[in-house]
Design an enzyme around this catalytic site. Structure first.
Site, PDB file in Angstrom:
ATOM      1  N   THR A 184     -10.623  -5.449  12.133  1.00  0.00           N
ATOM      2  CA  THR A 184      -9.405  -5.906  11.442  1.00  0.00           C
ATOM      3  C   THR A 184      -8.160  -5.393  12.147  1.00  0.00           C
ATOM      4  O   THR A 184      -7.155  -6.094  12.242  1.00  0.00           O
ATOM      5  CB  THR A 184      -9.353  -5.447   9.969  1.00  0.00           C
ATOM      6  OG1 THR A 184      -9.336  -4.011   9.906  1.00  0.00           O
ATOM      7  CG2 THR A 184     -10.523  -5.984   9.170  1.00  0.00           C
ATOM      8  N   GLY A 210       0.829  -1.211   0.000  1.00  0.00           N
ATOM      9  CA  GLY A 210       0.000   0.000   0.000  1.00  0.00           C
ATOM     10  C   GLY A 210       0.859   1.255   0.000  1.00  0.00           C
ATOM     11  O   GLY A 210       0.521   2.242   0.642  1.00  0.00           O
ATOM     12  N   ARG A 240       0.730   5.826  -1.783  1.00  0.00           N
ATOM     13  CA  ARG A 240       0.375   7.152  -1.255  1.00  0.00           C
ATOM     14  C   ARG A 240       0.417   7.084   0.270  1.00  0.00           C
ATOM     15  O   ARG A 240       0.793   6.063   0.850  1.00  0.00           O
ATOM     16  CB  ARG A 240      -1.018   7.558  -1.728  1.00  0.00           C
ATOM     17  CG  ARG A 240      -2.113   6.649  -1.172  1.00  0.00           C
ATOM     18  CD  ARG A 240      -3.488   7.133  -1.556  1.00  0.00           C
ATOM     19  NE  ARG A 240      -4.498   6.411  -0.841  1.00  0.00           N
ATOM     20  CZ  ARG A 240      -5.663   6.027  -1.348  1.00  0.00           C
ATOM     21  NH1 ARG A 240      -5.943   6.311  -2.592  1.00  0.00           N
ATOM     22  NH2 ARG A 240      -6.539   5.397  -0.611  1.00  0.00           N
ATOM     23  N   TYR A 298     -13.480  -2.044  10.140  1.00  0.00           N
ATOM     24  CA  TYR A 298     -12.109  -1.525  10.205  1.00  0.00           C
ATOM     25  C   TYR A 298     -11.487  -1.794  11.580  1.00  0.00           C
ATOM     26  O   TYR A 298     -10.372  -2.314  11.685  1.00  0.00           O
ATOM     27  CB  TYR A 298     -12.135  -0.025   9.900  1.00  0.00           C
ATOM     28  CG  TYR A 298     -10.769   0.633   9.901  1.00  0.00           C
ATOM     29  CD1 TYR A 298      -9.879   0.418   8.863  1.00  0.00           C
ATOM     30  CD2 TYR A 298     -10.383   1.478  10.946  1.00  0.00           C
ATOM     31  CE1 TYR A 298      -8.632   1.029   8.855  1.00  0.00           C
ATOM     32  CE2 TYR A 298      -9.149   2.097  10.936  1.00  0.00           C
ATOM     33  CZ  TYR A 298      -8.274   1.866   9.887  1.00  0.00           C
ATOM     34  OH  TYR A 298      -7.037   2.462   9.892  1.00  0.00           O
TER      35      TYR A 298
HETATM   36  N1  NAD Z   1      -4.122   7.960   8.038  1.00  0.00           N
HETATM   37  C1  NAD Z   1      -4.501   7.712   9.289  1.00  0.00           C
HETATM   38  O1  NAD Z   1      -4.939   8.603  10.034  1.00  0.00           O
HETATM   39  C2  NAD Z   1      -4.384   6.309   9.850  1.00  0.00           C
HETATM   40  C3  NAD Z   1      -4.746   6.108  11.185  1.00  0.00           C
HETATM   41  C4  NAD Z   1      -4.645   4.841  11.724  1.00  0.00           C
HETATM   42  C5  NAD Z   1      -4.169   3.806  10.957  1.00  0.00           C
HETATM   43  N2  NAD Z   1      -3.832   4.006   9.661  1.00  0.00           N
HETATM   44  C6  NAD Z   1      -3.340   2.859   8.898  1.00  0.00           C
HETATM   45  O2  NAD Z   1      -2.162   3.209   8.201  1.00  0.00           O
HETATM   46  C7  NAD Z   1      -2.125   2.553   6.945  1.00  0.00           C
HETATM   47  C8  NAD Z   1      -2.009   3.562   5.815  1.00  0.00           C
HETATM   48  O3  NAD Z   1      -3.072   4.500   5.916  1.00  0.00           O
HETATM   49  P1  NAD Z   1      -3.237   5.689   4.864  1.00  0.00           P
HETATM   50  O4  NAD Z   1      -3.974   6.753   5.567  1.00  0.00           O
HETATM   51  O5  NAD Z   1      -1.943   5.982   4.222  1.00  0.00           O
HETATM   52  O6  NAD Z   1      -4.256   4.976   3.835  1.00  0.00           O
HETATM   53  P2  NAD Z   1      -4.446   5.194   2.278  1.00  0.00           P
HETATM   54  O7  NAD Z   1      -5.827   4.735   1.959  1.00  0.00           O
HETATM   55  O8  NAD Z   1      -4.055   6.561   1.854  1.00  0.00           O
HETATM   56  O9  NAD Z   1      -3.393   4.152   1.651  1.00  0.00           O
HETATM   57  C9  NAD Z   1      -3.633   2.784   1.622  1.00  0.00           C
HETATM   58  C10 NAD Z   1      -2.945   2.195   0.404  1.00  0.00           C
HETATM   59  O10 NAD Z   1      -3.260   0.793   0.362  1.00  0.00           O
HETATM   60  C11 NAD Z   1      -3.524   0.452  -0.984  1.00  0.00           C
HETATM   61  N3  NAD Z   1      -4.360  -0.746  -1.019  1.00  0.00           N
HETATM   62  C12 NAD Z   1      -5.690  -0.853  -0.722  1.00  0.00           C
HETATM   63  N4  NAD Z   1      -6.104  -2.109  -0.913  1.00  0.00           N
HETATM   64  C13 NAD Z   1      -5.017  -2.826  -1.313  1.00  0.00           C
HETATM   65  C14 NAD Z   1      -4.813  -4.188  -1.682  1.00  0.00           C
HETATM   66  N5  NAD Z   1      -5.824  -5.065  -1.680  1.00  0.00           N
HETATM   67  N6  NAD Z   1      -3.571  -4.563  -2.031  1.00  0.00           N
HETATM   68  C15 NAD Z   1      -2.551  -3.675  -2.057  1.00  0.00           C
HETATM   69  N7  NAD Z   1      -2.690  -2.381  -1.750  1.00  0.00           N
HETATM   70  C16 NAD Z   1      -3.911  -1.967  -1.391  1.00  0.00           C
HETATM   71  C17 NAD Z   1      -4.225   1.675  -1.570  1.00  0.00           C
HETATM   72  O11 NAD Z   1      -4.169   1.685  -2.974  1.00  0.00           O
HETATM   73  C18 NAD Z   1      -3.432   2.802  -0.924  1.00  0.00           C
HETATM   74  O12 NAD Z   1      -2.315   3.164  -1.704  1.00  0.00           O
HETATM   75  C19 NAD Z   1      -3.394   1.703   6.875  1.00  0.00           C
HETATM   76  O13 NAD Z   1      -3.102   0.408   7.352  1.00  0.00           O
HETATM   77  C20 NAD Z   1      -4.329   2.422   7.827  1.00  0.00           C
HETATM   78  O14 NAD Z   1      -5.323   1.569   8.343  1.00  0.00           O
HETATM   79  C21 NAD Z   1      -3.939   5.247   9.093  1.00  0.00           C
END
Ligand code: NAD
Length: 277
Positions: A185, A16, A19, A182
């Site tokens: 998971t 992932g 971005r 969410y």
């Molecule tokens: N941004 C936040 O505030 C926040 C808070 C808590 C946890 N997180 C966790 O941090 C991580 C990144 O978050 P983010 O905000 O950058 O999310 P985001 O949605 O911007 O990025 C997630 C990335 O995962 C990719 N993706 C989705 N499904 C996929 C698949 N089946 N196979 C491969 N790639 C796939 C998407 O294309 C995307 O590039 C995630 O695990 C999220 O749960 C984020």
């Protein structure tokens, strides 16, 4: 031992990574010296047909214009490291196996895995939780992390060294209103983390989880401003985190400085879990 984060000679795989946090993680691991492969469901060069295959989530992401996997790989190469941007759906075990094989062939065996790919694209209380999205979230956020860990595991065992960092969330430790799938998971990811930490310890593998609070990724910037404001008000540090602040913690956990740390959940959350008033 020098008090620095030095990952030179290591090969990292960030899922992932096109971005958001994954992109910051990939760039940071590279700045610390690692060669880095980015695996994401979508790449800039995907044809319309390929994007179609990935369903509404990937299409929405593309429509937002937030796909920087190949650009990030170029930036990593500009740092003097080797890099690959690979299309990989973490729910597809054959694609995951092929990704790990390809990284091994081009960059060397994966030593560091950051299980970052996840879906966070809907809110709804229990009665509105779509069963299809429930299943999809389990497949991507939880089974995807399992698939990737299982695929790199034999290589880590063989080399007697490995680092796995799983992305959890405060939604997994505190619960998340309207986030049944969410948060479930992300709680599951913590169980996986502790179990793999136990099983990996005898082979030099550490497995830890990052528990982010509210982080200012692209998605946050375009989210619901009122909801974002409420979340910041209950964060002790009264601001959203920067993706770099999460990436710093990940680089630390992958480094020699964290050699005696395994099975933990590290909050990078500005204190959102604290009693704030
Ligand atoms: N941004 C936040 O505030 C926040 C808070 C808590 C946890 N997180 C966790 O941090 C991580 C990144 O978050 P983010 O905000 O950058 O999310 P985001 O949605 O911007 O990025 C997630 C990335 O995962 C990719 N993706 C989705 N499904 C996929 C698949 N089946 N196979 C491969 N790639 C796939 C998407 O294309 C995307 O590039 C995630 O695990 C999220 O749960 C984020």
């Amino acid at each position: 031992m020098a008090l620095e984060i030095d990952l030179s000679g290591r090969v990292a795989l960030v899922t992932g990574g096109s971005r958001g946090l994954g992109r910051a993680d990939a760039l940071t691991l590279a700045r610390a010296g690692a060669d880095v492969a980015i695996a994401d469901i979508q790449l800039e060069s995907d044809s319309g047909e390929q994007a179609e295959r990935y369903g509404p989530l990937a299409q929405a992401a593309r429509a937002q214009g937030f796909v920087y996997a190949e650009q990030t790989a170029d930036q990593i190469r500009a740092l003097g490291r080797r890099s690959l941007a690979l299309r990989c759906d973490v729910t597809e075990r054959a694609e995951v196996a092929e990704t790990v094989r390809r990284v091994g062939e081009d960059l060397g065996p994966v030593g560091i895995l950051v299980n970052n790919a996840a879906t966070l694209d809907h809110l709804g209380q229990l009665s509105d939780q779509s069963p299809e999205l429930w299943e999809r979230d389990l497949r991507v956020n939880l089974t995807g992390a399992f698939n990737c860990a299982q695929a790199v595991w034999p290589g880590l065992v063989e080399h007697g060294w490995g680092r796995i960092v799983n992305m959890a969330s405060v939604a997994g430790t505190l619960g998340g209103f309207g986030q049944a799938s969410y948060s479930t998971t992300k709680a599951g990811v913590l169980g996986l983390t502790r179990t793999l930490a136990l099983e990996g310890a005898r082979n030099g593998i550490t497995v830890n989880a990052i528990v982010p609070g509210v982080i200012g990724t692209e998605a946050f910037g375009f989210g619901n401003p009122e909801m974002n404001e409420r979340m910041i008000r209950r964060t002790a540090l009264r601001r959203a985190g920067d993706p770099q602040e999460v990436a710093n913690a990940i680089a630390f956990l992958c480094s020699g400085l964290a050699s005696y740390i395994t099975g933990i959940e590290l909050n990078v959350s500005g204190g959102i879990e604290l009693f704030t008033f």
